[in-house]
Design an enzyme around this catalytic site. Structure first.
Site, PDB file in Angstrom:
ATOM      1  NE  ARG A 191      45.892  17.970 103.485  1.00 37.75           N
ATOM      2  CZ  ARG A 191      46.928  18.754 103.750  1.00 37.75           C
ATOM      3  NH1 ARG A 191      47.305  19.636 102.851  1.00 37.75           N
ATOM      4  NH2 ARG A 191      47.585  18.663 104.887  1.00 37.75           N
ATOM      5  CG  HIS A 236      52.355  20.702 100.597  1.00 38.02           C
ATOM      6  ND1 HIS A 236      51.228  21.070  99.885  1.00 38.02           N
ATOM      7  CD2 HIS A 236      52.120  21.094 101.892  1.00 38.02           C
ATOM      8  CE1 HIS A 236      50.359  21.644 100.703  1.00 38.02           C
ATOM      9  NE2 HIS A 236      50.871  21.673 101.917  1.00 38.02           N
ATOM     10  CD  GLN A 257      52.870  25.906 102.797  1.00 39.58           C
ATOM     11  OE1 GLN A 257      51.798  25.536 103.250  1.00 39.58           O
ATOM     12  NE2 GLN A 257      53.316  27.149 102.942  1.00 39.58           N
ATOM     13  CG  ASP A 265      56.972  20.687 107.831  1.00 39.60           C
ATOM     14  OD1 ASP A 265      56.012  21.069 108.549  1.00 39.60           O
ATOM     15  OD2 ASP A 265      56.808  19.983 106.816  1.00 39.60           O
ATOM     16  CB  CYS A 314      54.094  24.746 105.670  1.00 38.48           C
ATOM     17  SG  CYS A 314      54.264  23.083 106.350  1.00 38.48           S
ATOM     18  NE  ARG A 326      48.724  26.263 100.615  1.00 36.20           N
ATOM     19  CZ  ARG A 326      48.427  25.162 101.312  1.00 36.20           C
ATOM     20  NH1 ARG A 326      48.976  24.967 102.508  1.00 36.20           N
ATOM     21  NH2 ARG A 326      47.604  24.252 100.830  1.00 36.20           N
TER      22      ARG A 326
END
Length: 301
Positions: A107, A134, A137, A218, A259, A287
């Site tokens: 990450r 991402h 996700q 988001d 998310c 996830r």
């Protein structure tokens, strides 16, 4: 050996297999203790490096738990531990880590760090997030949608807000899973030009969400943004808040996703996040299952 670097770098067939396998693994664990090992142990005697240049809650916990459930062990490394690309080149770090571990999740900030890690590693590399995308996700989001409302193919997904890295992976998924993606947000925060052709833009959010099957929001600001940027973002995005009035314009069975982490009553109201359309906590749980399926894919299991 398969890397999982981005949705657009993975075949549609492989993506579908990952989603289907994630559903199967989740169902197999239903009603079982959370700490219970999976019936098969694809990561038994395997070590997985989890590298975090960017801090995380869901990514760290879900990958760590997923590895353990599949019988493996994790080594968690922070950016401070490694100083990627500073004291040692990313290429050399990749070569060294490959001698110690069986799988690398990273990450990070720059996409180039991920790509260089994958180029020189001799074990699979998974994109846990970059400033550009991402993908883990969005695999969980597709899984969550299909869990509630069936196949996502042909459905209308509306993104409200900033055309950021999460949106970029949604755009890649729209092409691979064949759903209709609509972006509604201010022009200064449009998605990157490379994504043109993968989505439609409708500036008016009330118009955009008409007949939507899924509405997604988001955070308006990143944890790294200065205060001046926060104020500017709020001014730009205030008209794109997902509230009850906006959700009422979507389909009756439309879902709402975020998310997380969320700034409640900014990008979305608490009444939406806790309301009947919201599946944000199913999304967070998935996830775990989606990433377990991704790790199995990377190891050919």
């Amino acid at each position: 050996m398969n890397h999982f670097l981005d949705i657009n770098a993975t075949s549609a067939n492989a993506l579908r297999e990952i989603i289907d396998h994630a559903h199967t693994m989740k169902q197999a664990r239903a009603g079982q203790p959370k700490g219970m090992l999976d019936a098969d142990q694809p990561l038994a005697n395997h070590m997985v490096a989890l590298i975090f240049e960017k801090p995380s809650t869901r990514t760290r916990v879900s990958f760590d738990v997923g590895v353990r459930q599949m019988g493996g062990q994790t080594m968690v490394l922070s950016g401070a531990d490694m100083q990627l690309g500073h004291g040692e080149t990313i290429a050399d770090t990749a070569r060294v880590l490959s001698r110690y571990v069986d799988l690398i999740m990273i990450r990070t900030f720059e996409e180039q760090t991920l790509l260089e890690m994958a180029e020189y590693a001799t074990v699979p590399v998974i994109n846990g997030l970059t400033n550009r995308t991402h993908p883990c996700q969005i695999m969980a989001d597709v899984m969550t949608f299909e869990e509630h409302n069936g196949p996502i193919k042909g459905k209308k997904v509306v993104w409200c807000g900033d055309g950021n890295n999460v949106f970029a992976s949604f755009a890649h998924a729209a092409e691979k899973f064949e759903f209709d993606l609509v972006f509604t947000g201010p022009e200064p925060l449009d998605p990157e030009p490379a994504l043109n052709g993968l989505y439609r833009t409708v500036r008016n959010p009330d118009e955009a969400v008409q007949a939507a099957d899924l509405v997604v929001a988001d955070t308006w600001v990143s944890m790294h943004d200065p205060q001046s940027a926060r104020e500017r973002r709020h001014n730009q995005l205030r008209g794109y808040q997902v509230n009850d009035a906006l959700m009422d314009k979507a389909k009756d069975d439309a879902l709402f996703m975020h998310c997380l982490p969320a700034h409640r009553d900014e990008e979305a109201t608490s009444s939406v996040m806790d309301g009947p359309h919201s599946v944000i906590f199913d999304e967070a749980e998935n996830r775990l299952h989606a990433q377990k399926a991704i790790m199995r894919y990377c190891l050919g299991r």
